[in-house]
Design an enzyme around this catalytic site. Structure first.
Site, PDB file in Angstrom:
ATOM      1  N   GLY A 266     158.446   9.659 -24.453  1.00  0.00           N
ATOM      2  CA  GLY A 266     157.260   9.196 -23.989  1.00  0.00           C
ATOM      3  C   GLY A 266     156.711   8.342 -25.129  1.00  0.00           C
ATOM      4  N   ALA A 267     156.661   9.102 -26.173  1.00  0.00           N
ATOM      5  CA  ALA A 267     156.062   8.839 -27.547  1.00  0.00           C
ATOM      6  C   ALA A 267     156.352   9.713 -28.623  1.00  0.00           C
ATOM      7  CB  ALA A 267     154.422   8.607 -27.467  1.00  0.00           C
ATOM      8  N   MET A 268     156.044   9.372 -29.772  1.00  0.00           N
ATOM      9  CA  MET A 268     156.297  10.181 -30.938  1.00  0.00           C
ATOM     10  C   MET A 268     155.391  10.139 -32.062  1.00  0.00           C
ATOM     11  SD  MET A 268     158.534  12.035 -32.443  1.00  0.00           S
ATOM     12  CE  MET A 268     158.249  12.785 -34.099  1.00  0.00           C
ATOM     13  N   GLU A 269     155.175  11.258 -32.474  1.00  0.00           N
ATOM     14  CA  GLU A 269     153.801  11.333 -33.478  1.00  0.00           C
ATOM     15  C   GLU A 269     153.936  11.196 -34.718  1.00  0.00           C
ATOM     16  OE1 GLU A 269     155.604  13.986 -31.924  1.00  0.00           O
ATOM     17  OE2 GLU A 269     155.653  15.870 -33.116  1.00  0.00           O
ATOM     18  N   ASN A 270     154.952  10.402 -35.208  1.00  0.00           N
ATOM     19  CA  ASN A 270     155.164  10.272 -36.757  1.00  0.00           C
ATOM     20  C   ASN A 270     153.986  10.070 -37.497  1.00  0.00           C
ATOM     21  OD1 ASN A 270     157.922   9.656 -35.806  1.00  0.00           O
ATOM     22  ND2 ASN A 270     157.025   7.812 -35.189  1.00  0.00           N
ATOM     23  N   GLU A 303     149.777  12.815 -28.942  1.00  0.00           N
ATOM     24  CA  GLU A 303     150.477  12.174 -30.153  1.00  0.00           C
ATOM     25  C   GLU A 303     149.323  12.535 -31.374  1.00  0.00           C
ATOM     26  OE1 GLU A 303     153.445  12.309 -29.775  1.00  0.00           O
ATOM     27  OE2 GLU A 303     153.443  11.967 -27.750  1.00  0.00           O
ATOM     28  N   GLU A 325     154.622  21.940 -29.626  1.00  0.00           N
ATOM     29  CA  GLU A 325     154.543  21.343 -28.483  1.00  0.00           C
ATOM     30  C   GLU A 325     153.874  22.127 -27.539  1.00  0.00           C
ATOM     31  OE1 GLU A 325     155.141  18.248 -28.022  1.00  0.00           O
ATOM     32  OE2 GLU A 325     156.584  17.899 -29.720  1.00  0.00           O
TER      33      GLU A 325
END
Ligand SMILES: [Zn+2]
Length: 882
Positions: A266-270, A303, A325
């Site tokens: 879905g998305a990535m918290e970089n 995120e 998570e």
């Protein structure tokens, strides 16, 4: 290079600290879609807590150009290489390691590491993608300060982004330009990110609680420039909420979100540079539904919240994935509840948990929230780690109370800022801040399986006491046969015959409890709680707010369920009583279908729903939830042997009966809720649309041609995708030319918008009409479909296999065969997506003997393939294990 080794299992018990550490990283990229050059300069040292010895760096699919230690180029015989690592020996205590590699982003269809998506270059490094960029200690407990410089052709890649703050940029004479980014916060490699491309930027700003000015930037394809507002609004809401609720402030000068069309997750918290699947960012009223708006708000929050729960404090190893998570899902659920309806949020969260996670916990892939082993960590981004993990943290919050929880999280963030820690460290912080012991509670992290509570109440007329006897048990899971008793918070209330709440005083207590709901502590396999001063036999309201992720076994009559549905002050339990009533009705109907007996439902049910529909007191969104029938998948999970056909027939019968019995009410409510105002995303309007469209779905089930016209009219007049797609779904599940026309017109209107086209694929994939598989096979050749795009795969193949049981489980096995063919293709292209698709076979042992035989054959066909990825290998092996 050695040849590919067979997949290897990794165990939590084998964890040891890294032998080497990295203090700073300088990465230099010369970007090209087919050829990217990476120079990495690492300042490294031996970890004196480690065992010493060789330095084993992770690396896959890399062309190694050179290795230097302290400026000295190593010859080929001075290091070792395997297909997964680069091994250096005889190193000094401190040294500088310089590695040059070459990678080919446009050949990367796995979408891990650096890859090409449309006209963009972007990265996805969690969990183990960074090793596809350069050789590195690619594990979360190695945290370093990153500086990244990027060089590329200016015309092709005018925007070049990385983590942190931009330090400098400039131009060369040859048409190339460069940027340099520095992230002052030490981070593990999985949080590294880089994006380059020709993107539109929309900006806003936020002032943090200590006065830091933060520039907020959303980057999207130019054609989507009008779809950024909602993501930016959600981001500002998240930043404010996290300050107010958890005291967490943002820590860089810029926060960026980039929308990417090809993305596995879905998305990535970089850190500072979140990369999102475009479906989780882009929204406009005409193209996104209420559900999309709601999901985007939650994911942007999720995120963003990771900046603390995940980035500032990260995981020691991947077995601790739920540390970040589970906690962050809880945070995003709290946030969404605060922004919208708390009751509806809880119902949705629990519904998802029960449908997906309970099935996972009862199946061959069952694993604890903190798994003990894995072959491929990508397979453990599961509903157990995320959703059950969130329930576990939520139970801690229930046990220590809101204030105690905040004290605990404050201590956790203070104590572990800048560290890579474990779920035990999280629990320890809560224990220390609240001076309590949670030793038994920790079993929630190590024991898989969904606990079951057997509850029996007894009213003593003479002594005016009500005793509740509770027995807990947990079914065996493949990893573990014997389970110990859990610490379970059980929230309960008692109602008198008028439906009023009763005071709760337990035997031995001097006075009644302050609230009408209280949390009982279950910590033994069998316990009895006796309430005193109860004047007449009460109706118990149990597991209020779904206070623990457990199943209940409690005998209840339909009258009692109807009573709770009408009177319980806990809105979750009102909904749950209604659902239980529907499930009981449906299972009785299934039985009649199987025995070929006439089908009928009791009149009381129609009356109940009529009262509900015409009541003006309740939130329309809650009414819509209560009138939504349990899914066929959820019903299947309630049966010893799932009967796909009987479930479908029973559910259709109930839907049609309710539709006919309440036609006037549905029609009236439809008109009442059909607001003509301009589309707005807010709780009230969303609630109205949800009830209106639920009414529409029932009205269409009456087979009245007028209702088909109503759908067409709604689609024609709609200014928003929520209403448009509701009309389309209703039509597409009907036999007749209207559905075909509507689908064709919809495609013509939206063929240039890939996210809307995904919806068009999904509507067809979920259709219960008998020719659906043929249609899907046709759609796979349609220009709208590309098997390399994960969103396309999920929209068409995923939706068909997971959410169309009547067609996927067709008696002739055609659905299974179709999935096998797709998995074999995807295994080579994108193992993560292939393994996800395989999840449709999770409950294969729950079906009748002939379907089991067909599914077993399908699984064997996959297992017998050569070159299975570790992702697919692990899942298929577990599914087939005895
Ligand atoms: Zn997350």
């Amino acid at each position: 290079m050695t040849s590919l080794s067979p997949p290897k299992e990794t165990f939590l018990a084998d964890y040891r600290v890294p032998d080497y550490l990295i203090d700073t990283v300088h990465l230099h990229f010369e970007l090209g879609a087919s050829d990217t050059h990476v120079r990495s300069v690492l300042s490294m040292r031996k970890n004196h807590q480690g065992l010493g010895g060789d330095c084993v760096l992770d690396g896959e699919h890399l062309e190694l150009l050179s290795v230097k230690v302290d400026g000295q180029q190593l010859q080929g015989n001075e290091y070792q290489r395997t297909d997964k690592s680069l091994i250096l020996s005889d190193l000094p205590d401190k040294f500088e390691l310089e590695i040059e590699t070459r990678i080919e982003p446009d050949k990367n269809t796995a979408l891990e590491g650096l890859y090409h998506s449309g006209s963009l270059l972007c990265t996805q490094c969690e969990a183990e993608g960074f090793r596809r960029i350069t050789y590195y200690l690619d594990r979360p407990d190695v945290m370093a300060v990153f500086t990244v410089s990027i060089v590329a052709d200016k015309e092709q890649w005018p925007i070049m982004l990385a983590n942190g703050n931009m330090e400098d940029q400039g131009q060369f004479d040859d048409g190339r330009h460069w940027t340099r980014w520095h992230d002052p916060h030490p981070k593990p490699s999985y949080l590294f990110a880089l994006v380059a491309g020709d993107l539109y930027r929309q900006q806003d700003h936020f002032t943090t609680m200590s006065g830091r000015e933060v520039s907020l930037q959303v980057y999207v394809d130019h054609e989507n420039s009008h779809k950024c507002d909602h993501a930016l609004t959600s981001l500002k809401q998240s930043m404010l909420w996290d300050e107010e609720t958890y005291g967490r402030e943002y820590d860089l000068d810029v926060f960026m979100i980039v929308a990417v069309n090809d993305f596995n997750m879905g998305a990535m918290e970089n850190k500072g540079l979140n990369i999102f699947n475009s479906s989780c960012v882009l929204a406009s009223p005409e193209t996104a539904t209420d559900a999309d708006y709601h999901r985007i708000q939650g994911i942007v929050g999720h995120e963003y919240f990771h900046n603390w729960s995940g980035n500032r404090v990260t995981c020691r190893d991947w077995f601790q994935l739920s540390l970040k998570e589970g906690f962050t899902v809880l945070r995003d659920q709290q946030f969404s509840a605060a922004m919208n309806s708390e009751a509806v949020q809880r119902i949705d969260d629990v519904n998802q948990l029960r449908t997906m996670q309970f099935a996972e916990d009862a199946g061959p892939m069952a694993h604890p929230v903190r798994p003990a082993s894995f072959i491929e960590i990508s397979n453990f981004y599961t509903v157990t780690i995320y959703e059950k993990g969130a329930e576990v943290v939520g139970m801690i919050k229930t046990i220590v109370g809101d204030e105690g929880f905040r004290k605990g999280t404050d201590l956790y963030f203070d104590r572990h800022d800048g560290q890579a820690v474990t779920t035990d460290d999280f629990i320890k912080a809560i224990e220390d801040a609240n001076d309590i012991a949670l030793g038994q509670f920790k079993l929630w992290y190590s024991q898989a399986g969904t606990p079951e509570l057997k509850l029996r109440g007894h009213y003593d007329v003479i002594n005016h006491t009500y005793s509740l006897h509770v027995e807990q048990s947990c079914p065996q899971t493949p990893d573990e046969l014997d389970k110990q008793a859990f610490h379970i918070p059980l929230a309960v209330g008692l109602l008198d015959e008028q439906g009023l709440p009763l005071l709760l005083q337990l035997e031995g207590e001097e006075r009644a409890y302050k609230d009408f709901t209280r949390v009982l502590t279950l910590n033994e396999s069998s316990q009895t709680f006796t309430f005193i001063n109860i004047e007449s036999e009460p109706v118990p309201s149990l597991l209020r707010g779904f206070s623990a992720p457990v199943k209940l076994d409690i005998p209840r009559s339909n009258t009692e369920l109807e009573f709770l549905m009408a009177n319980d002050s806990d809105s979750f339990n009102r909904w749950d009583a209604g659902q239980t009533l529907l499930i009981n009705t449906l299972l009785a109907l299934v039985n009649n279908v199987q025995l070929q007996q006439p089908l009928n439902i009791h009149k009381g049910l129609i009356e109940q729903f009529s009262t509900l529909l015409t009541s003006r007191k309740m939130d329309p969104a809650l009414v819509a939830k209560m009138l939504t029938l349990p899914s066929e998948n959820y019903l299947a999970a309630q049966m010893t042997v799932a009967d796909v056909d009987a479930i479908h027939a029973a559910r259709q019968f109930l839907k049609n009966s309710l539709a006919r019995g309440l036609k006037q009410e549905f029609s009236d409510v439809y008109k009442q809720q059909n607001s003509t105002g301009k589309y707005q995303f807010n709780s009230d309007d969303m609630a109205k649309r949800s009830l209106k469209n639920l009414c529409l779905s029932y009205l269409v089930a009456t087979d009245d041609p007028m209702q088909t016209q109503r759908c067409l009219k709604q689609m024609k007049q709609s200014d928003n995708m929520t209403d448009t797609i509701s009309g389309l779904v209703a039509l597409a599940n009907q036999v007749g030319p209207e559905g075909e026309h509507a689908l064709r017109a919809f495609y013509e209107q939206w063929k240039d918008d890939r996210l809307v086209v995904d919806k068009w694929l999904t509507v067809q994939a979920q259709s219960s009409l008998p020719d659906t598989l043929i249609r899907i096979k046709g759609l796979m050749k349609h220009p709208a479909f590309n098997i390399k795009n994960p969103n396309n795969v999920r929209a068409l193949i995923g939706q068909f296999c997971r959410n169309n049981p009547i067609n996927f489980h067709a008696k002739d096995g055609s659905g299974y065969q179709f999935l096998v063919e797709q998995i074999i293709i995807l295994n080579k292209l994108n193992p993560q997506v292939a393994s996800r698709m395989l999840g449709a076979f999770n409950s294969w042992r729950q079906y009748d003997a002939s379907r089991q035989e067909l599914m077993k054959k399908a699984l064997n066909d996959i297992a017998s393939q050569k070159d299975l990825s570790p992702d697919v290998y692990e899942v298929v092996t577990k599914y087939l294990a005895d």
